[in-house]
Design an enzyme around this catalytic site. Structure first.
Site, PDB file in Angstrom:
ATOM      1  N   SER A   1       0.863  -1.076  -0.127  1.00  0.00           N
ATOM      2  CA  SER A   1       0.022   0.133  -0.131  1.00  0.00           C
ATOM      3  C   SER A   1       0.928   1.293   0.024  1.00  0.00           C
ATOM      4  O   SER A   1       0.280   2.401  -0.174  1.00  0.00           O
ATOM      5  CB  SER A   1      -1.079  -0.093   1.078  1.00  0.00           C
TER       6      SER A   1
ATOM      7  N   LYS B   1       0.848   4.190   6.840  1.00  0.00           N
ATOM      8  CA  LYS B   1       0.121   5.008   6.068  1.00  0.00           C
ATOM      9  C   LYS B   1       0.641   6.619   5.984  1.00  0.00           C
ATOM     10  O   LYS B   1       1.379   6.733   6.972  1.00  0.00           O
ATOM     11  CB  LYS B   1      -1.274   4.942   6.110  1.00  0.00           C
TER      12      LYS B   1
END
Lengths: 150, 422
Positions: free
Chosen positions: A71, A108
């Site tokens: 990701s 993230k």
């Protein structure tokens, strides 16, 4: 520093770990003392590269985390990498963070907007996660570096 | 001696370590069990609120734990050791002298700080350690170690103190002494507390009002030191170099009862290696060793057995090649068939510095050979792990080993156990 004096023997994974965990260091070069003619380099031999200090100024608050999934591939954080996480740095908008959301850890980019905080991937495959309540998740630390083994 | 000590104590240390890596357990009751999952040795505040006491055997509270959804951890000393190291590393930024008193307590020298507000400094430590390491702490500051310890205890209990208590004002000190029961004073055990109660001494304050001769008579010279410290007169300095241990004991309860001597030999040989390693680490030799072997203490009459044997090598030694065979010989001498054994252990005593050993004519010559070999073994084990070099007798079955039911991963010390982030 001249690159030529860095030894070319491979640094194995094990060694790297020892460096991070125990605050040890990797000597740049060593000299042997010869009777009669002391090496002129001896006076300068104390210099050493400390990967621990390089990775973080605060080994007490620095933790290693294994990266799984793709990701954050756009931020050059790939599966199998070791992320270097510092607990002390106060997370600010734009930083890459280690967060604990929905019972699992995730790396993230943090984006703080007016309506909520968002955990944003660096991969178009994944949608941003919206966190708008204190129960939504916690920031565990800030990612300050990556170690990758080829 | 410094004029001001801080005692920094980690709150519910083992429980806090476990919870740091399991944020979903925040606000939930958790307990950590002793080495063989025997009894409770750490509790989160939520577990304390449920009335779970320190030292309670697991079997007594199994139902309660299940009913209240208490999370139970086996102890993971590798994790706690590394987290302790991180806490001390952080503390060392706040004082030039730090004494690591135990895995979760450190004394700091806060004396002679120029232009530093001690209250602010203590508050900064309280705020910083959890931010850096994830481990919450309480800070007590006073002119003596005993008072610092007392201040720390109140810092944890008092809402107003909120984790930090600086005891320098005489009025505050008196109030703190009055608020502390005598049994809670550092160095005063339950036995002394009961004895002192008969003399009308119930609080720390009561004790400070007694004469020196009274204290010396009833509590020996050690007790007098405690009382002087309570009065604010420092008697115990920071110990920067850990004291050389006078004897070292290594033992473990087995994961299951053992009946076969070869299984017990495996355990004892492993303990002997660990014990002599500790001995060499403090550069000492032992003049004697004691092996003990026991069954469960809760068995029926006729099924219980305890025995021990003490033997001496020809001359004091720190070598595995000397200690281990002697230990195994002692074990064979006290082993009796037909019992279900629970525990074996070795204690080395008569400890002296390795460089002051009187050679015997029988050991002459083997000493250097052993020393070189032990050096090599210590280095190998440090580099490649404790089990990298083993003796045959240590075996591979490991039937004696603990079945730690619910050991958490070693998040900070093993590559395979790192947190995984997606």
């Amino acid at each position: 520093m001249e690159a030529a004096i860095i030894p070319l023997h491979p640094i194995e994974e094990q060694k790297f770990l020892v460096i991070i965990d125990r605050g040890g260091s990797l000597p740049l070069y060593t000299t042997t003392v010869q009777a009669g003619f002391p090496s002129p380099a001896t006076d300068y031999a104390a210099e050493a590269i400390d990967l621990n200090t390089y990775a973080s100024n605060h080994p007490g608050s620095t933790f290693l985390v294994k990266v799984e999934g793709d990701s954050m591939i756009g931020a050059y954080i790939a599966p199998g990498d070791l992320a270097i996480v510092n607990r002390e740095i106060r997370a600010a908008s734009g930083m890459v963070v280690l967060a604990f959301v929905d019972g699992g850890y995730t790396i993230k980019r943090l984006e703080i907007k007016k309506d909520a905080a968002y955990l944003v991937s660096e991969n178009p495959k994944y949608k941003p996660m919206k966190i708008d309540s204190p129960e939504g998740g916690i920031i565990w630390g800030v990612v300050v570096g990556i170690h990758r083994k080829f | 001696m410094t004029s001001l000590f801080a005692l920094v104590d980690c709150n519910n240390f083992y429980a806090s370590c476990e919870r740091l890596f399991r944020p979903e357990l925040n606000g939930k009751p958790i307990v950590v069990l002793s080495n063989n999952d025997g009894c409770v040795i750490a509790r989160s505040n939520e577990a304390k609120a449920l009335g779970i006491k320190m030292g309670t055997p697991l079997f007594e509270i199994r139902d309660l734990l299940e009913k209240d959804g208490v999370h139970v951890f086996s102890s993971n000393y590798e994790l706690y050791g590394d987290m302790s190291r991180r806490v001390v590393l952080t503390l060392s930024e706040y004082s030039p002298n730090v004494e690591v008193y135990s895995i979760d307590e450190s004394f700091l020298d806060l004396g002679n700080f120029l232009h530093v507000d001690v209250r602010q400094h203590a508050r900064a430590i309280w705020e910083r350690v959890p931010r850096a390491t994830g481990i919450p702490v309480a800070v007590g500051v006073a002119a003596t170690k005993t008072l610092a310890k007392l201040a720390n205890r109140l810092a944890k209990k008092s809402k107003k103190a909120n984790g930090v208590l600086v005891l320098t004002d005489p009025v505050h000190i008196e109030a703190a002494l009055k608020a502390t029961e005598i049994g809670d004073v550092w160095g005063v055990g339950g036995r002394y507390a009961r004895k002192l109660a008969t003399f009308g001494v119930h609080t720390a304050y009561d004790l400070t009002q007694k004469t020196d001769s009274f204290v010396k008579k009833h509590m020996t010279i050690v007790g007098l030191r405690t009382v002087k410290e309570l009065r604010g007169e420092p008697c115990i300095d920071l110990e920067m170099i850990p004291a050389t241990k006078q004897n070292i004991c290594t033992s473990r309860s087995f994961g299951q009862p053992l009946t076969d001597i070869s299984d017990i030999e495996e355990a004892l040989a492993t303990h002997a290696v660990r014990c002599t390693t500790k001995l060499r680490k403090q550069k000492s030799c032992a003049a004697a060793l004691t092996v003990f072997l026991e069954t469960s203490r809760f068995g029926q009459v006729g099924q219980m057995y305890f025995n021990s044997r003490t033997v001496k090598p020809d001359s004091p030694s720190g070598s595995e090649l000397v200690i281990m065979p002697l230990a195994l010989e002692a074990l064979r001498a006290i082993f009796r068939k037909g019992f279900r054994y629970k525990k074996v252990g070795i204690i080395v005593s008569g400890i002296c510095p390795a460089n002051q050993v009187q050679e015997s004519i029988f050991s002459a010559g083997t000493r250097e050979r052993d020393a070189g070999l032990m050096d090599a073994l210590d280095t190998l084990r440090m580099k490649f792990g404790y089990n990298s070099v083993k003796y045959g007798v240590q075996g591979t079955k490991g039937k004696w080993k603990m079945q730690g039911g619910n050991v958490s991963p070693c998040y900070t010390t093993r590559l395979d156990d790192l947190i995984k982030a997606y």
